[in-house]
Design an enzyme around this catalytic site. Structure first.
Site, mmCIF file in Angstrom:
data_model
loop_
_atom_site.group_PDB
_atom_site.id
_atom_site.type_symbol
_atom_site.label_atom_id
_atom_site.label_comp_id
_atom_site.label_asym_id
_atom_site.label_seq_id
_atom_site.Cartn_x
_atom_site.Cartn_y
_atom_site.Cartn_z
ATOM 1 N N ASP A 328 193.370 -22.955 1.351
ATOM 2 C CA ASP A 328 194.559 -22.236 0.910
ATOM 3 C C ASP A 328 195.232 -21.559 2.103
ATOM 4 O OD1 ASP A 328 196.175 -20.958 -1.281
ATOM 5 O OD2 ASP A 328 195.283 -19.137 -0.442
ATOM 6 N N GLU A 365 196.408 -26.686 3.177
ATOM 7 C CA GLU A 365 197.724 -26.301 2.676
ATOM 8 C C GLU A 365 198.445 -25.791 3.922
ATOM 9 O OE1 GLU A 365 199.686 -23.696 -0.926
ATOM 10 O OE2 GLU A 365 198.079 -22.769 0.247
#
Length: 687
Positions: A328, A365
């Site tokens: 993330d 990401e």
């Protein structure tokens, strides 16, 4: 080959608790502390301190104690004292979690957590990781609880649990759908933010990590929770073992960019109390530098923080047998001492080069919310990235462009779409190739596939933020009516749009990622930021109407065709006049079956192409496919190419115009004229 050295070197080895010879050694890193104390609690009363022991500072600012007080199952915490001043937030009265704790126990209240000593051990029964090749990987992004919470064939006691995910009914679903890897939203122990709890909501997605080594207790069965952290750990490992036996990989969405301690003034549960000035990015006056949008950012320019991340990954990859990680806001992990992103950041390269993480899939990401935070295409070799450029172009082509064309004319041609279809070579280097791209149309964050074709704007009122949260730019198209409708023509157009989006996803070069529930048109009623809803709004509904079963059949057909046709999944970019193994040589034709001219690529009046890909495999049969893409709502006649060397026929494999996948393999000859309905795709095998 040089010897691998982890951040901080040997001085930072074996942090946390290590059991040996009937005692245990506890090691904690803190540069700025003046004292570190071990506090041991009663097994049943987590407020009852039974023993205390001081740790001594050693080399590399590691504090250590060897003691018989720590045994399997012992509940413990840390107290850390230190100086006052900018950046320091020491309080010797605060009970803190060991950052390396393998187990957690919760008492009363939001911050009443204790670390638990775990004696690692599990019988894997010889089951090994599936090690699915990258070109054959199809990712299924899912919320562990939401996926099984309403499944009628999963026993109620297993709903929303680790054990439930590995139930035979779920394994049958995964295998029949043709996916190869389940990517789970965060399962590291996490907590809900006080602001959400005050509004009667919860952090459903789990992007608020409390501890990087412990599985989230609430996802275990009630029986395991009653037995304690050791049983929770065993249930998690049992889930992984059963999925591996079925040939399915497990990828974890991991949140190392920030912690649940939020901004200054938020909870002090672990790193903030141990050494705030070192673990978090901040200015000289102690103000946090927040590149994550949630209050704090882990300072991975500092060895101990980088090592914490690396050691956590090692633990999950080895002890828990996890197959891959999706990071993330990964750009935050690659920021240097000046808080600027560096492609060759020591942590990013260490994660790739660590022998303990060999063959582990690494997915970034590739952005955060700080300055210079958008880094798509700029991660190191060996990493894969969520390709937001792919997502946006595909949505534009099938949705927002069609919406615009109804009012005027299509705004762009087919060239940009074709680039994404062929593997995004304008984003990723030739060394990284098409498999660097994680292709996706939807994800947990944003509209579901159904809502993408059913709503023009977000409807997030239930989040309690007056519809201010969530993305405003969705590239969606409701096809004429906002939300549910009984209009048969609009519903048919929406279904075909979903098939076009799914077909593009599964037939593109790169690694496809499907969001759980999209295979059956799951809706969140227009909410594109449902992070705070642990309810039927976000749980997958397994009761399907006939059109949903038809859509699911399309996905299963597409994943099968992807597996059967090597030309659809090249590992490398092809080069003209140079034989490149494991690539796909691509030729592009217009609607007349003639080679595409330069002027046609970006002509808004030309949104139709025929794409021929020929594989150059090393360990598979040579394969050729023809894909026709037609991107306007008006039907058109297509002349099949007559100049493909050696081609004698085209065997029909799939059409997005069909409500349910066809079963007859129709055959056509080069030069045949084929009618194509508006906004549709069709796939052939070239023989």
């Amino acid at each position: 080959m040089p010897t691998f050295t982890a951040p901080g070197g040997a001085a930072l080895d074996d942090l946390g608790v290590r059991l040996h010879d009937g005692v245990a050694t506890l090691r904690v890193w803190s540069k700025n502390a003046s004292s570190v104390e071990l506090v041991v609690f009663d097994e049943t009363d987590l407020d009852w301190v039974t023993e205390e022991a001081d740790l001594e500072r050693g080399p590399g600012d590691v504090w250590e104690v060897t003691t018989p007080l720590l045994q399997p199952g012992t509940r413990y915490a840390l107290r850390v004292g230190g100086p006052h001043g900018p950046g320091n937030t020491f309080n010797p009265e605060t009970l803190l979690l060991d950052p390396y704790a393998r187990g957690l126990a919760q008492g009363d209240g939001y911050e009443e957590w204790r670390s638990v000593v775990i004696e690692d051990g599990f019988d894997w029964g010889g089951v090994e990781k599936p090690r699915v090749p990258l070109d054959r990987t199809i990712i299924y992004e899912a919320h562990l609880k939401g996926l099984t919470k309403r499944h009628p064939d999963v026993p109620p006691a297993l709903h929303g649990t680790y054990a439930g995910l590995a139930h035979p009914a779920m394994i049958e679903h995964f295998q029949s759908l043709g996916i190869t890897a389940i990517e789970l939203l965060p399962v590291h122990a996490f907590v809900s933010e006080p602001r959400l709890l005050d509004r009667g909501l919860t952090n459903y997605w789990g992007y608020n990590t409390l501890n990087f080594f412990t599985p989230h207790t609430a996802y275990a069965t009630e029986e395991a929770r009653k037995q304690g952290p050791e049983a929770v750990l065993a249930e998690f490992k049992g889930m992984v073992k059963l999925l591996h036996e079925a040939g399915l990989e497990v990828i974890l969405d991991v949140v190392y960019n920030h912690t649940s301690e939020e901004g200054i003034g938020g909870p002090r549960s672990s790193l903030r109390g141990i050494d705030n000035a070192s673990y978090y990015r901040q200015q000289a006056d102690g103000a946090y530098i927040d590149t994550t949008g949630v209050g704090n950012t882990l300072n991975t320019a500092m060895d101990a923080a980088a090592r914490l991340v690396l050691d956590s990954l090692r633990y999950w990859a080895q002890e828990m047998q996890i197959d891959g990680f999706r990071f993330d806001l990964a750009a935050a992990l690659g920021r240097d001492g000046n808080h600027e992103y560096s492609r060759e950041h020591p942590l990013l390269t260490a994660v790739r080069d660590d022998p303990a993480l060999k063959d582990v899939k690494l997915i970034a990401e590739p952005w955060d919310v700080g300055m210079g935070g958008w880094q798509t295409g700029n991660f190191p070799d060996g990493w894969h990235e969520w390709n937001d450029r792919y997502r946006d172009r595909v949505r534009n082509f099938w949705l927002s462009d069609i919406d615009y064309a109804r009012r005027a004319s299509a705004p762009v041609g087919i060239g940009g779409f074709a680039t994404r279809l062929a593997g995004s070579s304008n984003t990723f280097s030739k060394e990284r190739g098409p498999l660097a791209s994680i292709n996706f149309v939807t994800a947990h964050d944003g509209f579901t596939l159904h809502d993408l074709v059913s709503y023009d704007v977000k409807h997030n009122e239930a989040n309690g933020e007056d519809n201010r949260d969530g993305a405003d730019t969705n590239r969606a198209f409701n096809h004429g009516v906002e939300g549910p409708t009984h209009d048969a023509a609009i519903n048919a157009a929406r279904r075909k749009a979903m098939r076009n989006l799914l077909g593009t996803l599964m037939l593109s070069a790169g690694i496809p990622m499907l969001t759980a529930g999209d295979e059956a048109g799951r809706t969140q009623r227009g909410n594109n930021n449902a992070y705070a809803h642990d309810s039927a709004l976000t749980w997958v509904n397994w009761e399907h109407e006939p059109w949903q079963e038809d859509l699911r059949a399309h996905v299963a057909t597409l994943t099968r065709l992807r597996s059967e046709n090597a030309a659809l999944r090249p590992r490398r970019y092809a080069r003209r006049d140079v034989h490149t193994p494991n690539a796909s040589v691509m030729d592009w034709y217009n609607q007349l079956g003639e080679m595409m001219e330069d002027s046609q690529w970006n002509d808004p009046g030309n949104r139709t192409l025929q794409y021929v890909a020929a594989s150059t495999p090393v360990d598979e049969r040579i394969n050729r496919i023809l894909l026709i893409v037609h991107g306007t709502e008006s039907p058109i006649d297509i002349t099949l190419p007559a100049s493909i060397e050696g081609a004698v026929k085209f065997v029909s494999l799939w059409s997005s115009a069909d409500e349910r996948p066809g079963v007859e393999a129709e055959e056509y000859a080069p030069g045949d004229v084929l009618p194509m309905p508006g906004t549709s795709m069709r796939l052939f095998r070239v023989e």
